[in-house]
Write a protein that holds these residues in place. Structure first.
Motif, PDB file in Angstrom:
ATOM      1  N   GLU A   1     -26.539  62.021 -43.975  1.00  0.00           N
ATOM      2  CA  GLU A   1     -25.753  62.909 -44.494  1.00  0.00           C
ATOM      3  C   GLU A   1     -24.929  61.919 -45.654  1.00  0.00           C
ATOM      4  OE1 GLU A   1     -25.722  63.508 -41.712  1.00  0.00           O
ATOM      5  OE2 GLU A   1     -26.191  65.181 -41.426  1.00  0.00           O
ATOM      6  N   ASP A   2     -25.103  61.140 -45.454  1.00  0.00           N
ATOM      7  CA  ASP A   2     -24.330  59.685 -46.545  1.00  0.00           C
ATOM      8  C   ASP A   2     -25.705  59.273 -47.253  1.00  0.00           C
ATOM      9  OD1 ASP A   2     -21.952  60.682 -44.788  1.00  0.00           O
ATOM     10  OD2 ASP A   2     -22.069  58.664 -43.607  1.00  0.00           O
ATOM     11  N   ILE A   3     -26.176  59.420 -47.312  1.00  0.00           N
ATOM     12  CA  ILE A   3     -27.673  59.099 -48.365  1.00  0.00           C
ATOM     13  C   ILE A   3     -27.878  59.754 -49.482  1.00  0.00           C
ATOM     14  CG2 ILE A   3     -29.633  58.040 -48.719  1.00  0.00           C
ATOM     15  CD1 ILE A   3     -30.203  57.441 -45.545  1.00  0.00           C
ATOM     16  N   LEU A   4     -27.508  59.500 -50.397  1.00  0.00           N
ATOM     17  CA  LEU A   4     -27.559  60.062 -52.083  1.00  0.00           C
ATOM     18  C   LEU A   4     -29.111  59.888 -52.503  1.00  0.00           C
ATOM     19  CD1 LEU A   4     -25.960  62.324 -53.405  1.00  0.00           C
ATOM     20  CD2 LEU A   4     -24.901  60.387 -54.752  1.00  0.00           C
ATOM     21  N   PRO A   5     -29.898  60.594 -52.498  1.00  0.00           N
ATOM     22  CA  PRO A   5     -30.977  60.614 -53.718  1.00  0.00           C
ATOM     23  C   PRO A   5     -31.049  60.568 -54.986  1.00  0.00           C
ATOM     24  CG  PRO A   5     -31.916  61.623 -52.316  1.00  0.00           C
ATOM     25  CD  PRO A   5     -30.341  61.550 -52.058  1.00  0.00           C
ATOM     26  N   THR A   6     -31.147  59.281 -55.889  1.00  0.00           N
ATOM     27  CA  THR A   6     -31.060  60.102 -57.648  1.00  0.00           C
ATOM     28  C   THR A   6     -32.597  59.335 -57.547  1.00  0.00           C
ATOM     29  OG1 THR A   6     -30.098  57.296 -57.437  1.00  0.00           O
ATOM     30  CG2 THR A   6     -28.830  59.674 -57.200  1.00  0.00           C
ATOM     31  N   LYS A   7     -32.587  59.791 -59.302  1.00  0.00           N
ATOM     32  CA  LYS A   7     -33.950  58.702 -60.147  1.00  0.00           C
ATOM     33  C   LYS A   7     -33.337  57.418 -59.874  1.00  0.00           C
ATOM     34  CE  LYS A   7     -34.299  62.873 -62.907  1.00  0.00           C
ATOM     35  NZ  LYS A   7     -34.202  63.676 -64.359  1.00  0.00           N
ATOM     36  N   ARG A   8     -34.834  56.567 -60.296  1.00  0.00           N
ATOM     37  CA  ARG A   8     -34.721  55.301 -60.303  1.00  0.00           C
ATOM     38  C   ARG A   8     -34.308  55.088 -61.324  1.00  0.00           C
ATOM     39  NH1 ARG A   8     -40.704  54.052 -58.009  1.00  0.00           N
ATOM     40  NH2 ARG A   8     -41.541  56.422 -59.669  1.00  0.00           N
ATOM     41  N   ILE A   9     -33.936  53.796 -61.633  1.00  0.00           N
ATOM     42  CA  ILE A   9     -33.819  53.006 -62.986  1.00  0.00           C
ATOM     43  C   ILE A   9     -34.263  52.886 -63.847  1.00  0.00           C
ATOM     44  CG2 ILE A   9     -31.933  51.414 -64.178  1.00  0.00           C
ATOM     45  CD1 ILE A   9     -29.750  52.404 -62.066  1.00  0.00           C
ATOM     46  N   ASN A  10     -34.502  52.240 -64.779  1.00  0.00           N
ATOM     47  CA  ASN A  10     -35.632  51.637 -65.771  1.00  0.00           C
ATOM     48  C   ASN A  10     -36.462  51.910 -66.058  1.00  0.00           C
ATOM     49  OD1 ASN A  10     -32.832  50.487 -68.093  1.00  0.00           O
ATOM     50  ND2 ASN A  10     -32.795  49.456 -66.021  1.00  0.00           N
ATOM     51  N   ILE A  11     -36.945  53.034 -65.421  1.00  0.00           N
ATOM     52  CA  ILE A  11     -38.734  52.441 -65.185  1.00  0.00           C
ATOM     53  C   ILE A  11     -38.977  54.004 -66.499  1.00  0.00           C
ATOM     54  CG2 ILE A  11     -39.012  51.767 -63.573  1.00  0.00           C
ATOM     55  CD1 ILE A  11     -38.971  55.192 -62.542  1.00  0.00           C
ATOM     56  N   ASP A  12     -38.488  54.095 -67.786  1.00  0.00           N
ATOM     57  CA  ASP A  12     -38.741  55.095 -68.699  1.00  0.00           C
ATOM     58  C   ASP A  12     -40.507  55.532 -68.688  1.00  0.00           C
ATOM     59  OD1 ASP A  12     -36.023  55.780 -68.784  1.00  0.00           O
ATOM     60  OD2 ASP A  12     -36.012  55.077 -70.298  1.00  0.00           O
ATOM     61  N   TYR A  13     -41.086  54.142 -68.841  1.00  0.00           N
ATOM     62  CA  TYR A  13     -43.078  54.067 -69.199  1.00  0.00           C
ATOM     63  C   TYR A  13     -43.366  54.086 -68.222  1.00  0.00           C
ATOM     64  CZ  TYR A  13     -42.359  50.408 -65.244  1.00  0.00           C
ATOM     65  OH  TYR A  13     -42.023  49.630 -64.332  1.00  0.00           O
ATOM     66  N   ALA A  14     -42.556  54.946 -66.826  1.00  0.00           N
ATOM     67  CA  ALA A  14     -43.846  55.757 -65.815  1.00  0.00           C
ATOM     68  C   ALA A  14     -43.951  57.301 -65.646  1.00  0.00           C
ATOM     69  CB  ALA A  14     -43.007  55.408 -64.364  1.00  0.00           C
ATOM     70  N   GLY A  15     -44.162  58.043 -67.174  1.00  0.00           N
ATOM     71  CA  GLY A  15     -44.317  59.159 -66.773  1.00  0.00           C
ATOM     72  C   GLY A  15     -43.410  59.815 -66.082  1.00  0.00           C
TER      73      GLY A  15
ATOM     74  N   HIS B   1     -45.449  48.108 -59.418  1.00  0.00           N
ATOM     75  CA  HIS B   1     -46.613  46.776 -59.930  1.00  0.00           C
ATOM     76  C   HIS B   1     -48.432  46.946 -60.008  1.00  0.00           C
ATOM     77  CE1 HIS B   1     -42.402  44.126 -60.706  1.00  0.00           C
ATOM     78  NE2 HIS B   1     -42.926  45.318 -61.301  1.00  0.00           N
ATOM     79  N   SER B   2     -48.227  47.697 -57.682  1.00  0.00           N
ATOM     80  CA  SER B   2     -49.868  47.890 -58.394  1.00  0.00           C
ATOM     81  C   SER B   2     -50.249  48.772 -58.334  1.00  0.00           C
ATOM     82  CB  SER B   2     -49.800  47.854 -56.441  1.00  0.00           C
ATOM     83  OG  SER B   2     -48.600  49.065 -56.122  1.00  0.00           O
ATOM     84  N   TYR B   3     -49.592  49.569 -59.295  1.00  0.00           N
ATOM     85  CA  TYR B   3     -50.075  51.646 -59.966  1.00  0.00           C
ATOM     86  C   TYR B   3     -51.568  50.869 -60.707  1.00  0.00           C
ATOM     87  CZ  TYR B   3     -50.790  55.962 -61.664  1.00  0.00           C
ATOM     88  OH  TYR B   3     -51.257  57.185 -61.884  1.00  0.00           O
ATOM     89  N   LYS B   4     -51.119  50.129 -61.567  1.00  0.00           N
ATOM     90  CA  LYS B   4     -52.167  50.994 -62.917  1.00  0.00           C
ATOM     91  C   LYS B   4     -54.058  49.248 -62.346  1.00  0.00           C
ATOM     92  CE  LYS B   4     -47.948  49.360 -65.672  1.00  0.00           C
ATOM     93  NZ  LYS B   4     -47.743  48.953 -65.984  1.00  0.00           N
ATOM     94  N   LYS B   5     -53.960  49.661 -63.288  1.00  0.00           N
ATOM     95  CA  LYS B   5     -55.577  48.980 -64.036  1.00  0.00           C
ATOM     96  C   LYS B   5     -55.133  47.731 -62.605  1.00  0.00           C
ATOM     97  CE  LYS B   5     -53.560  48.642 -67.938  1.00  0.00           C
ATOM     98  NZ  LYS B   5     -53.904  48.827 -68.963  1.00  0.00           N
TER      99      LYS B   5
END
Length: 190
Positions: free
Chosen positions: A162-176, A52-56
């Motif tokens: 070892e128990d932490i699984l990194p994945t892609k974030r969700i519902n941010i298709d607009y984020a390039g 949210h703090s990225y843009k203009k």
DNA sequence: CGGAAGATTTCT
DNA sequence: GAAATCTTCCGA
């Protein structure tokens, strides 16, 4: 043992990883609720198109708290009906935060069921909007100090990498390009 | 001041 | 797969 300011004032990705397995506590007027954090997402200010703090709008009424130092609650309303709870991380003037996406209920379960109007454990807190409703976190919690006594996080079980699984974030298709970052972390057990 | 969009959930 | 629903932000 409550987490102190130093825990939050570090790199957002580190805080996100280490928040897994910790216990989120809300001391509300209706009663106390606790849950183990099992899923988070990192949002890294100017490095992250999805933040949210990225843009203009560098700083606005909604994102202002992200510019605080770590350890504050960033709560916002999405789609007009659901709240999302974030933990502000890193130093002051660095607008980064960790979104808490899911918890495992520990205490105050009856209260959570009542607030969520359901009996199903699985459906109780497995989403950002759901856990906020279950724990009564709303815009009134915006800007709360997590080093205070109302809303805070305490030590829980130790989660090994070892128990932490990194994945892609969700519902941010607009984020390039940022939408492919592996900045969502879940505990890979249970 | 009006319009559009959104880090979701729920039901069909 | 689509609707529900409203605060916040941006442009005019």
């Amino acid at each position: 043992m409550k987490l102190d300011r130093e825990f939050y004032e570090r790199d957002t990705l580190i805080v996100a990883n280490e928040l897994l397995g910790k216990i989120l506590v809300h001391n509300s007027p209706d009663g106390i609720t606790k849950g183990i954090i099992v899923e988070v997402e990192a949002y890294c200010g100017h490095n992250d198109e999805a933040c949210h703090s990225y843009k203009k709008n560098k700083r606005s009424g909604r994102t202002n708290v992200m510019y605080y130092c770590g350890g504050y609650a960033y709560v916002y309303l999405i789609y007009g009906m659901y709240s999302c709870f974030n933990v502000v991380s890193n130093a002051a003037d660095i607008p980064e935060a960790v979104l808490i996406r899911a918890i495992e209920p520990l205490e105050g379960i009856e209260l959570m069921k009542h607030r969520r109007n359901t009996d199903k454990m699985k459906n109780l807190c497995d989403g950002p909007g759901k856990l906020c409703k279950a724990m009564a976190i709303d815009k009134n919690c915006y800007g709360l100090d997590l080093c205070g006594d109302i809303l805070y996080i305490e030590e829980g079980e130790n989660i090994v990498p070892e128990d932490i699984l990194p994945t892609k974030r969700i519902n941010i298709d607009y984020a390039g390009a940022a939408k492919d970052y592996l900045w969502r972390f879940v505990i890979d057990r249970i």
